[in-house]
Design a protein around this motif. Structure first.
Motif, PDB file in Angstrom:
ATOM      1  N   VAL A  97       0.849  -1.188   0.000  1.00  0.00           N
ATOM      2  CA  VAL A  97       0.000   0.000   0.000  1.00  0.00           C
ATOM      3  C   VAL A  97       0.885   1.238   0.000  1.00  0.00           C
ATOM      4  CG1 VAL A  97      -1.789   1.225   1.270  1.00  0.00           C
ATOM      5  CG2 VAL A  97      -1.723  -1.247   1.335  1.00  0.00           C
ATOM      6  N   LYS A  98       0.483   2.252  -0.747  1.00  0.00           N
ATOM      7  CA  LYS A  98       1.182   3.538  -0.737  1.00  0.00           C
ATOM      8  C   LYS A  98       0.431   4.488   0.193  1.00  0.00           C
ATOM      9  CE  LYS A  98       2.627   7.368  -3.664  1.00  0.00           C
ATOM     10  NZ  LYS A  98       2.635   7.926  -5.014  1.00  0.00           N
ATOM     11  N   VAL A  99       1.161   5.081   1.132  1.00  0.00           N
ATOM     12  CA  VAL A  99       0.583   6.007   2.103  1.00  0.00           C
ATOM     13  C   VAL A  99       1.416   7.279   2.100  1.00  0.00           C
ATOM     14  CG1 VAL A  99      -0.050   6.336   4.505  1.00  0.00           C
ATOM     15  CG2 VAL A  99      -0.109   4.069   3.534  1.00  0.00           C
ATOM     16  N   THR A 100       0.752   8.422   2.126  1.00  0.00           N
ATOM     17  CA  THR A 100       1.464   9.698   2.193  1.00  0.00           C
ATOM     18  C   THR A 100       1.141  10.387   3.516  1.00  0.00           C
ATOM     19  OG1 THR A 100       1.249   9.878  -0.206  1.00  0.00           O
ATOM     20  CG2 THR A 100       1.919  11.863   0.980  1.00  0.00           C
ATOM     21  N   GLU A 160      10.190  12.222  -3.419  1.00  0.00           N
ATOM     22  CA  GLU A 160       9.544  13.343  -4.100  1.00  0.00           C
ATOM     23  C   GLU A 160       8.241  13.744  -3.424  1.00  0.00           C
ATOM     24  OE1 GLU A 160       9.124  12.554  -8.227  1.00  0.00           O
ATOM     25  OE2 GLU A 160      11.271  12.271  -8.528  1.00  0.00           O
ATOM     26  N   ASP A 161       7.350  12.794  -3.206  1.00  0.00           N
ATOM     27  CA  ASP A 161       6.079  13.143  -2.572  1.00  0.00           C
ATOM     28  C   ASP A 161       6.008  12.664  -1.123  1.00  0.00           C
ATOM     29  OD1 ASP A 161       5.834  10.470  -3.062  1.00  0.00           O
ATOM     30  OD2 ASP A 161       3.829  10.586  -3.943  1.00  0.00           O
TER      31      ASP A 161
END
Length: 163
Positions: free
Chosen positions: A96-99, A129-130
């Motif tokens: 999973v991608k979490v920011t 980057e993010d």
């Protein structure tokens, strides 16, 4: 870079110390090694600005409260969950991608390490980057879980400690 020098010399002397006294030659070698390590660190970290916020006693107090409170509870719950999943075989892995909304590198590192140290989750990558984290989970109940489902209150504590 004085801090790097002092830490390097202290680490070397602790490793060289055999319980008795320290030889003056060892102290000289420690200073020599510490000098070169601090020079290399200064060249490699030109754009980094270090502050004294890391020695703030309030932050250390928050960190200790975090370790014996939310982190320990999360660790125990994760261990029990992983043990149950290993016994039952009920596994549904995924990444999973979490920011997270963390501004500092220290906060992001604390969060990523806390996620990795709890069983069943692993921080696989950090997108600089993010500022997002890629987390591998042993069991995903849904395709896009909320950050609260993944790491609970760890983000709040990371912000409180590191920012």
């Amino acid at each position: 870079m004085v801090v790097v020098f002092v830490i390097s010399v202290a680490a070397y002397l602790l490793l060289a110390w055999s319980g008795g006294g320290l030889d003056p030659g060892e102290i000289g070698i420690a200073c020599f090694v510490g000098f070169w390590i601090s020079l290399v660190a200064k060249r490699r970290m030109k754009d980094k600005h270090f502050t004294l916020s890391g020695i703030n006693p309030l932050r250390w107090g928050y960190f200790l409260c975090y370790l014996v409170g939310p982190f320990f509870v999360g660790l125990v719950k994760a261990n029990l969950d992983v043990a149950k999943r290993v016994i039952t075989g009920h596994i549904r892995p995924g990444i999973v991608k979490v920011t997270p909304a963390l501004r500092s590198d220290a906060g992001l590192t604390l969060l990523a390490n806390s996620i990795t140290l709890t069983p069943g989750t692993l921080t696989v990558d950090v997108d600089e980057e993010d500022r997002s984290l890629y987390i591998h989970c042993l069991y995903l109940a849904e395709e896009t879980p909320s950050p609260e489902d993944l790491y609970g209150s760890f983000e709040t504590w990371a912000r409180r400690i590191a920012e």
